[in-house]
Design a protein around this motif. Structure first.
Motif, PDB file in Angstrom:
ATOM      1  N   TYR B  52      23.924  -3.912  74.318  1.00  0.00           N
ATOM      2  CA  TYR B  52      23.388  -5.266  74.378  1.00  0.00           C
ATOM      3  C   TYR B  52      23.736  -6.046  73.127  1.00  0.00           C
ATOM      4  O   TYR B  52      23.923  -5.486  72.058  1.00  0.00           O
ATOM      5  N   CYS B  53      23.858  -7.343  73.315  1.00  0.00           N
ATOM      6  CA  CYS B  53      24.411  -8.245  72.308  1.00  0.00           C
ATOM      7  C   CYS B  53      23.423  -8.450  71.155  1.00  0.00           C
ATOM      8  O   CYS B  53      22.218  -8.329  71.320  1.00  0.00           O
ATOM      9  N   SER B  54      23.986  -8.778  70.005  1.00  0.00           N
ATOM     10  CA  SER B  54      23.134  -9.062  68.849  1.00  0.00           C
ATOM     11  C   SER B  54      23.629 -10.270  68.060  1.00  0.00           C
ATOM     12  O   SER B  54      23.282 -10.441  66.907  1.00  0.00           O
ATOM     13  N   LYS B  59      19.369 -10.842  73.060  1.00  0.00           N
ATOM     14  CA  LYS B  59      19.589  -9.455  73.461  1.00  0.00           C
ATOM     15  C   LYS B  59      20.124  -9.294  74.885  1.00  0.00           C
ATOM     16  O   LYS B  59      19.602  -8.517  75.695  1.00  0.00           O
ATOM     17  N   CYS B  60      21.176 -10.042  75.186  1.00  0.00           N
ATOM     18  CA  CYS B  60      21.764  -9.979  76.525  1.00  0.00           C
ATOM     19  C   CYS B  60      22.482  -8.651  76.759  1.00  0.00           C
ATOM     20  O   CYS B  60      23.210  -8.172  75.887  1.00  0.00           O
ATOM     21  N   GLY B  61      22.301  -8.109  77.933  1.00  0.00           N
ATOM     22  CA  GLY B  61      23.005  -6.895  78.335  1.00  0.00           C
ATOM     23  C   GLY B  61      24.484  -7.195  78.491  1.00  0.00           C
ATOM     24  O   GLY B  61      24.860  -8.196  79.084  1.00  0.00           O
ATOM     25  N   ARG B  86      26.651 -12.663  82.541  1.00  0.00           N
ATOM     26  CA  ARG B  86      27.430 -13.652  81.785  1.00  0.00           C
ATOM     27  C   ARG B  86      26.840 -13.847  80.397  1.00  0.00           C
ATOM     28  O   ARG B  86      25.644 -14.100  80.277  1.00  0.00           O
ATOM     29  N   LEU B  87      27.673 -13.731  79.392  1.00  0.00           N
ATOM     30  CA  LEU B  87      27.215 -13.963  78.024  1.00  0.00           C
ATOM     31  C   LEU B  87      27.425 -15.425  77.662  1.00  0.00           C
ATOM     32  O   LEU B  87      28.148 -16.148  78.325  1.00  0.00           O
ATOM     33  N   CYS B  88      26.827 -15.821  76.563  1.00  0.00           N
ATOM     34  CA  CYS B  88      27.070 -17.164  76.049  1.00  0.00           C
ATOM     35  C   CYS B  88      28.342 -17.109  75.191  1.00  0.00           C
ATOM     36  O   CYS B  88      28.879 -16.039  74.940  1.00  0.00           O
ATOM     37  N   ARG B  90      28.898 -17.296  72.111  1.00  0.00           N
ATOM     38  CA  ARG B  90      28.804 -16.474  70.904  1.00  0.00           C
ATOM     39  C   ARG B  90      28.907 -15.008  71.274  1.00  0.00           C
ATOM     40  O   ARG B  90      29.547 -14.208  70.600  1.00  0.00           O
ATOM     41  N   GLY B  91      28.237 -14.657  72.372  1.00  0.00           N
ATOM     42  CA  GLY B  91      28.292 -13.273  72.836  1.00  0.00           C
ATOM     43  C   GLY B  91      29.707 -12.889  73.232  1.00  0.00           C
ATOM     44  O   GLY B  91      30.191 -11.805  72.898  1.00  0.00           O
ATOM     45  N   THR B  92      30.386 -13.783  73.948  1.00  0.00           N
ATOM     46  CA  THR B  92      31.772 -13.520  74.347  1.00  0.00           C
ATOM     47  C   THR B  92      32.656 -13.379  73.113  1.00  0.00           C
ATOM     48  O   THR B  92      33.566 -12.556  73.068  1.00  0.00           O
ATOM     49  N   ASN B 219      21.790 -25.348  72.102  1.00  0.00           N
ATOM     50  CA  ASN B 219      21.052 -24.130  71.847  1.00  0.00           C
ATOM     51  C   ASN B 219      21.354 -23.228  73.042  1.00  0.00           C
ATOM     52  O   ASN B 219      20.988 -23.549  74.155  1.00  0.00           O
ATOM     53  N   MET B 220      22.064 -22.115  72.809  1.00  0.00           N
ATOM     54  CA  MET B 220      22.587 -21.331  73.944  1.00  0.00           C
ATOM     55  C   MET B 220      21.726 -20.124  74.299  1.00  0.00           C
ATOM     56  O   MET B 220      22.270 -19.051  74.554  1.00  0.00           O
ATOM     57  N   HIS B 221      20.433 -20.254  74.296  1.00  0.00           N
ATOM     58  CA  HIS B 221      19.633 -19.125  74.777  1.00  0.00           C
ATOM     59  C   HIS B 221      20.015 -18.901  76.222  1.00  0.00           C
ATOM     60  O   HIS B 221      19.638 -19.661  77.115  1.00  0.00           O
ATOM     61  N   ASN B 222      20.784 -17.858  76.384  1.00  0.00           N
ATOM     62  CA  ASN B 222      21.610 -17.673  77.572  1.00  0.00           C
ATOM     63  C   ASN B 222      20.874 -17.894  78.895  1.00  0.00           C
ATOM     64  O   ASN B 222      21.273 -18.729  79.704  1.00  0.00           O
ATOM     65  N   THR B 223      19.804 -17.142  79.104  1.00  0.00           N
ATOM     66  CA  THR B 223      19.105 -17.232  80.382  1.00  0.00           C
ATOM     67  C   THR B 223      18.629 -18.658  80.640  1.00  0.00           C
ATOM     68  O   THR B 223      18.704 -19.164  81.771  1.00  0.00           O
TER      69      THR B 223
HETATM   70  S1  SF4 Z   1      22.330 -15.588  74.062  1.00  0.00           S
HETATM   71 FE1  SF4 Z   1      24.499 -15.249  73.486  1.00  0.00          FE
HETATM   72  S2  SF4 Z   1      24.459 -14.501  71.366  1.00  0.00           S
HETATM   73 FE2  SF4 Z   1      22.364 -14.357  72.181  1.00  0.00          FE
HETATM   74  S3  SF4 Z   1      22.235 -12.249  72.896  1.00  0.00           S
HETATM   75 FE3  SF4 Z   1      22.863 -13.518  74.665  1.00  0.00          FE
HETATM   76  S4  SF4 Z   1      25.102 -13.465  74.651  1.00  0.00           S
HETATM   77 FE4  SF4 Z   1      24.426 -12.712  72.665  1.00  0.00          FE
END
Ligand code: SF4
Lengths: 179, 734
Positions: B52-54, B59-61, B86-88, B90-92, B219-223
Motif C-alpha cells: 500500500y502507498c505511502s 494508504k491506497c492499496g 486506481r492511484l492518484c 502522486r501514487g502513480t 487535494n488528491m485524497h484518492n477515494t
Molecule cells: S491518495 Fe495518492 S498518494 Fe495518497 S495513498 Fe492514495 S495513491 Fe498514495
C-alpha cells in the motif's frame, strides 16, 4: 480493422495529471518530456468563470500531416487500430513532423528520434487500455474502436455533446472532448 | 479532554465475517495472480507485488511491477476498496521515491554547530549507541518525559512504541493542531464523534455536495476525488465556497466567492434560512437534537442580509443555496474538510459545519456522513508501558479543554520555556517540521534548548539539517510497515511489503525502532524479531491467513451496515447523548455554546491575505525531489488576481518576492496572473521554496508559505494554529 480513438469527459476531469504520470512510468518517457499533458482553459471574469480541463496528446488523426511530411516513412499509420506511430530506427530526427503537427504532440527524444503518444499499442495489443485511461481516478477517459458503433467510446460520442481540437486544421483528429 | 467522548465506531470481529468474500478468490487481482501461477500470459521477468502507498497518509492499496529486477510501475490494487484499483498521480509517480538521487544513504552524526548541515557518516550501531547514551543521560537528569516525538503517518507506529516503552507521554503530530484538529473537535462537540480519516463522507451518494475551502481535485485524497467525479457525473448539485475559483468550483452549480475569514457568517445565515423557512429535517432534529430552541434563538439575528456585507455573498444566493441543500436532504453532504487550521475560530467554524449537517439530517444517512467500520485485529500483546510520572507537556495551564490530541506547537513552547518541565530531546519522524509548523524562528529557538535531536527521514529535508543524528529510512516500496486497518465503508486490512531493496544503507522504521529499543535495554517490548513475525501473529490471531494477505495485499470483510436505516444504532456519544445544537460543555468552559461570528482583520492597503493549498502532484514538502513528480511540477506560483496583476504591471511568469507583515521576505516565486482568485488575497501551493542545499533537485525552486507564516491565531478551544492570518505585499525582483 479497428480505428482507435478516445473520448474524454471534461466535466469529470480534475486535471490531476495522473494520466501524464502514468504515461511517463509506463513508457519510460525521458525526464523533461511528456507524451500527454493537461490544458486548462478558463473563460470569463472573476467570479463568473467557465473552465474546461483537457488531457491532451497525439490525436492519431485520420489525415495525419506528420505522416505525409515524413521523408523516410518512419512516421506511419499502423494497420493495427490505425494508430499513428514512429519507427524509431527509421527516423532521422529531421523534425519535419514536429513542425507539421498542429497539436504540438511530438518532440525529439534525446536518443534522436521523433517521439509521441503510441496509444500504448503494447498494452492495447494485450487487450488492456492505454496507461492513461487505466489509471485515471475520475474514470474520465474511454478508449476504443470508433468504427464499431457498439464500442463504449462510440456510444459516448453518440450520446454526449463533444468537440475535437482544431477541427479547421483538416487533420480529422480522433480524440474527442465531452462537454 | 475528558469532557469529550471518545469515538465509538463499530469494530467488526473477523470471526463473524465470512472473510475472503468480496476481495477473496474471486477478486480480479487474485484471478490474475492465479493465471500467472498457471504459467499463462506472464511476460518474461515481470513480478507483481501488492503493497500500500505511502506518498500520502491515505494508504491506497497498490500493486507494484518489477521488470527484470528493476522497479517499473505501481498501480492501484483492484481489490482495495479505498483506491478501487486506481492511484492518484502522486501514487502513480511513487516509483520516483525509490529512484530519488537526493536520498539519505547512511546514518549521520552532526560534526559542527546545529543547522550548519555538516556531518560524519557513521554505522547504524554507532548512531544507536550515540542516541541511547544521550537518552539515558536525559532520563537520569530530567526524567523520561523529557523526550518528545513529532511524527506523521503510519510509519511512526514503532518509534511511538519504543518511546512509550521508554516512558514518555509526549507524542505529537502537526496533523492535529496544524491540520485537522479543529475539525475533529468541532464535530466531536456536536456529534460525539469526529469526521475520521479517511473521512466518513458518502460523497458518491450525495445529491448535493457543499465544499467549503475543500479543493478536491487539487487535494488528491484518492477515494474522495473518485467519488467527487462520480457525484458530478451523476448530476449532483455542487456548491463551492472558496476565495479562489478552484478546480471543484469549475464543476459547481453555485460558486460562492467568499471573503476570506467570514465562513462562520455564511454558515450562520444558511442555518438561519433553514430554520426560519422550516426547511430543516424537523423529525430528525426533534428526535436527535439537544438544545434546539436555544440554538434557534441564538441564530435568529443572522439573516442573509446581515451576512452579505461580511461575506460578499448576495442574500439571494445564500437563500438559493440553502434551499438547494434542503431539497436534497438528507443526501446533502456539507464536507467537513480536512486541513482546517485557518483563522483561529476553526473549531467553532467546524462545529457550524457539523450543525448544518445536523439540520439537514445527513449524519448517519445515505449521501451524508456514514458510520465507518473496521476489522478487529488484535494488538500485539506487549508488556504494559511504564506510567509517566508527568502528563503531556503541551498545555501546562489547561487552556485548551477541547483538544483531542496533544498540541505540537505546545510541545515546542514547552521546549522553549521549560514549563511545565524541560523537554530535552526531539525525535522527528516523517514530518519536515520547518515546513509543517508555523513560525520557523520559534522552531529553531526550541531546537537550541535540546540535548538530543534525532530525525528519521528519507531525504535531507530542512529539519534534518537541524538534527544531531539523522537516520535514513528506506522508502515504502522497500519495507514492511504496520497493517492498514482503516475505518471505512467496509472492513478490510491491507499490508505493506517490500517490492525492491533499498539502494544503500537505508532501513525500515520498525527495524530502527526495535534496534534503538534493544540499545536502551527495552528488549522486553520487542518479543518479535522480524516484522513478518509481528504481522503474522496479529493477522493469524484474527483468524485470517497471513499467506493470503501477502499474496493479495488486501483482505476484505463482508459489507456491514453503515447507515441508520440499515441498522446502525442511532447513538451520539455526547454528554447529552444527542446532537448538541447548544453545547453545555462549551458554555461551562466559558465558550460560545452556539458558534458566533467575529469579523476578520482586513489586510492593510496594498497587502493581500496569504492563502495556501495543495497541488495534485505533490504531498506537503516531501515529494519535491521525486524525479517524476518534480517533472510534473517543479516550482509553485503565487496566484494574483488578473486585475491586480495588471495594475502592478505583473505578467504571468514574472518573478516576485512576498514580504509579510513582520518583514519576512520569501524566496522568489513566479506570478500566476489569473481570474481565478479574489483581489484581496494571494494563493500558493504549499511545500516549495526548499532551502536545504542537499535537496539538489528542488533547492530554492518556488517559495515557502510556511516561512511567511510568522503569525498564527490560536484556536481557544483546542490550541490549533490558524495560519491564514498573514498579510503579504508583492516585491518586484530587481
Ligand atoms: S491518495 Fe495518492 S498518494 Fe495518497 S495513498 Fe492514495 S495513491 Fe498514495
Amino acid at each position: 480493422m479497428a480505428r482507435f480513438g478516445m473520448a474524454l469527459d471534461t466535466t469529470k476531469c480534475v486535471g490531476c495529471m495522473d494520466c501524464v504520470v502514468a504515461c511517463k512510468t509506463e513508457n519510460q518517457v525521458p525526464e523533461g518530456f511528456n507524451r500527454d499533458w493537461i490544458a486548462y482553459q478558463t473563460d470569463g471574469l472573476y467570479p463568473t468563470l467557465h473552465m474546461e480541463i483537457r488531457s491532451e496528446r497525439c490525436n492519431h488523426c485520420d489525415q495525419p500531416p506528420c505522416v505525409e511530411c515524413c521523408p523516410t516513412g518512419a512516421s506511419h499509420v499502423e494497420d493495427f487500430g490505425k494508430i499513428v506511430l514512429v519507427t524509431e530506427n527509421e527516423c532521422i530526427g529531421c523534425k519535419a513532423c514536429v513542425a507539421s503537427c498542429p497539436y504540438e504532440a511530438r518532440f525529439i527524444n534525446p536518443k534522436g528520434y521523433a517521439d509521441k503518444c503510441t496509444f500504448c499499442n503494447h498494452r492495447v495489443e494485450q487487450g488492456l487500455d492505454p496507461a492513461c485511461v487505466s489509471v485515471c481516478p475520475t474514470h474520465c477517459m474511454t478508449f476504443g474502436d470508433l468504427d464499431d458503433p457498439q464500442s463504449a467510446v462510440s456510444r459516448q460520442l453518440a450520446a454526449r455533446r463533444h468537440h475535437a481540437l482544431k477541427p479547421d486544421a483538416g487533420t480529422e483528429p480522433r480524440i474527442f472532448y465531452l462537454t | 479532554m475528558d469532557a469529550l467522548s471518545r469515538r465509538r465506531f463499530l469494530k467488526i470481529s473477523t470471526a463473524t465475517l465470512g472473510l475472503a468474500t468480496a476481495g477473496g478468490a474471486a477478486g480480479p487481482l487474485a484471478r490474475r495472480l492465479a493465471a500467472r501461477a498457471a504459467g499463462s500470459a506472464a511476460p518474461q521477468g515481470i513480478r507483481r507485488i501488492p503493497t500500500y502507498c505511502s506518498i500520502c497518509f491515505w494508504k491506497c492499496g497498490a500493486v507494484a511491477t518489477v521488470k527484470d529486477g528493476r522497479l517499473w510501475k505501481i498501480e492501484g490494487n483492484p481489490d482495495d476498496p479505498l483506491s478501487r484499483g486506481r492511484l492518484c498521480p502522486r501514487g502513480t509517480g511513487g516509483v520516483g521515491a525509490h529512484f530519488d538521487t537526493d536520498r539519505l544513504t547512511a546514518p549521520l552524526i552532526r560534526r559542527t554547530t546545529r543547522g550548519q548541515d555538516e556531518w560524519t557518516a557513521v554505522t547504524w550501531d554507532e548512531a544507536f549507541a550515540y542516541i541511547a547514551e544521550r537518552m539515558q543521560t536525559i532520563k537520569a537528569k530530567y526524567g523520561p518525559e523529557s523526550v518528545a516525538l513529532f511524527s506523521h503517518g503510519i510509519g511512526g507506529t514503532f518509534l511511538k512504541h519504543t518511546l512509550q516503552a521508554f516512558g514518555t507521554p509526549n507524542l505529537t503530530a502537526p496533523s492535529g493542531a496544524q491540520c485537522r484538529g479543529p475539525r475533529d473537535t468541532g464535530f466531536n462537540l456536536t456529534f460525539g464523534e469526529d469526521a475520521g480519516s479517511p473521512e466518513r463522507t458518502d460523497i458518491r451518494n450525495a445529491t448535493c455536495l457543499v465544499l467549503i475551502g475543500s479543493h478536491l481535485g487539487e487535494n488528491m485524497h484518492n477515494t474522495q476525488v473518485q467519488e467527487f467525479a462520480d457525484a458530478v457525473a451523476a448530476g449532483a448539485s455542487i456548491i463551492v465556497v472558496d476565495p479562489r475559483f478552484s478546480i471543484a468550483a469549475g464543476k459547481a452549480k453555485y460558486y460562492l466567492p467568499i471573503k476570506p475569514g467570514t465562513d462562520i457568517a455564511l454558515l450562520l445565515a444558511w442555518m438561519h434560512v433553514l430554520v426560519t423557512e422550516e426547511l430543516y429535517d424537523t423529525a430528525y432534529v426533534e428526535k436527535h437534537g439537544f438544545g434546539f430552541d436555544a440554538f434557534k434563538a441564538e441564530i435568529a439575528p443572522y439573516t442573509p442580509e446581515w451576512a452579505y456585507p461580511e461575506t460578499g455573498i448576495e442574500p439571494e444566493v445564500i437563500r438559493a443555496t440553502a434551499r438547494e441543500m434542503a431539497r436534497n436532504k438528507p443526501s446533502t453532504l456539507v464536507h467537513p474538510g480536512r486541513h482546517s487550521a485557518w483563522y483561529g475560530d476553526d473549531a467553532q467554524r467546524s462545529r457550524a459545519v457539523a450543525l448544518l449537517n445536523a439540520l439537514l439530517g445527513s449524519w448517519g444517512r445515505r449521501g451524508g456522513l456514514y458510520a465507518p467500520v473496521a476489522l478487529d485485529i488484535p494488538a500485539y500483546p506487549y508488556p504494559p508501558y511504564p506510567k509517566p510520572a508527568r502528563g503531556v507537556a503541551d498545555d501546562p495551564d489547561d487552556k485548551y479543554p477541547f483538544k483531542l490530541e496533544s498540541i505540537s506547537t505546545g510541545i515546542r513552547e514547552a521546549t522553549i520555556s521549560g514549563r511545565p518541565y524541560p523537554i530535552k530531546s526531539w525525535f522527528v519522524y516523517g514530518t519536515n517540521l520547518m515546513e509543517s509548523l508555523p513560525n520557523q524562528a520559534e522552531t529553531i529557538e526550541a531546537i537550541q534548548h535540546l540535548d538530543l535531536m534525532v530525525v528519521v527521514d528519507v531525504v535531507p529535508s530542512e529539519i534534518t539539517g537541524w538534527a544531531d543524528v539523522v537516520l535514513p529510512e528506506s522508502v515504502y516500496l522497500e519495507r514492511h510497515d504496520e497493517l492498514n486497518l482503516n475505518w471505512f465503508r467496509e472492513p478490510y486490512v491491507g499490508i505493506r511489503q517490500p517490492v525492491v531493496e533499498a539502494p544503500a544503507d537505508q532501513k525500515p522504521n520498525w527495524w530502527i525502532a526495535r534496534e534503538l529499543a534493544l540499545k536502551l535495554g527495552l528488549g522486553a517490548y520487542y518479543p518479535w524479531k522480524t516484522i513478518e513475525e509481528y504481522l503474522a501473529y496479529r493477522v493469524t490471531k484474527a483468524g485470517l491467513s497471513f499467506d493470503e494477505l501477502t499474496q493479495k495485499g488486501i483482505l476484505r470483510g463482508a459489507p456491514q451496515p453503515i447507515y441508520f436505516d440499515q441498522g446502525v444504532p442511532e447513538e451520539f456519544p455526547t454528554p447529552s447523548g444527542k446532537i448538541e445544537f447548544y453545547s453545555l460543555q462549551l458554555r461551562d468552559k466559558g465558550h460560545d455554546p452556539v458558534p458566533k461570528y467575529t469579523r476578520p482583520e482586513d489586510p492593510p492597503p496594498g497587502a493581500f491575505r496569504l492563502l495556501f493549498g495543495r497541488a495534485p502532484v505533490h504531498t506537503f514538502s516531501r515529494t519535491q525531489t521525486n524525479p517524476i513528480l518534480d517533472d510534473m511540477m517543479h516550482e509553485n506560483e503565487v496566484w494574483v488576481n488578473a486585475g491586480v496583476a495588471a495594475r502592478y504591471g505583473l505578467a504571468s511568469g514574472t518573478y516576485v518576492r512576498l514580504k509579510n507583515q513582520d518583514g519576512v521576505v520569501s524566496n522568489r516565486v513566479k506570478v500566476k496572473a489569473t481570474e481565478r482568485i479574489r483581489p484581496d488575497c494571494v494563493y500558493m501551493v504549499h511545500g516549495f521554496g526548499h532551502t536545504a542545499r542537499r535537496l539538489t533537485r528542488t533547492y530554492l525552486a518556488g517559495a515557502s508559505d510556511s516561512r511567511l507564516i510568522t503569525r498564527v491565531k490560536v484556536d481557544p478551544l483546542m490550541g490549533g494554529t490558524g495560519m491564514n492570518v498573514n498579510f503579504v505585499t508583492l516585491e518586484l525582483e530587481a
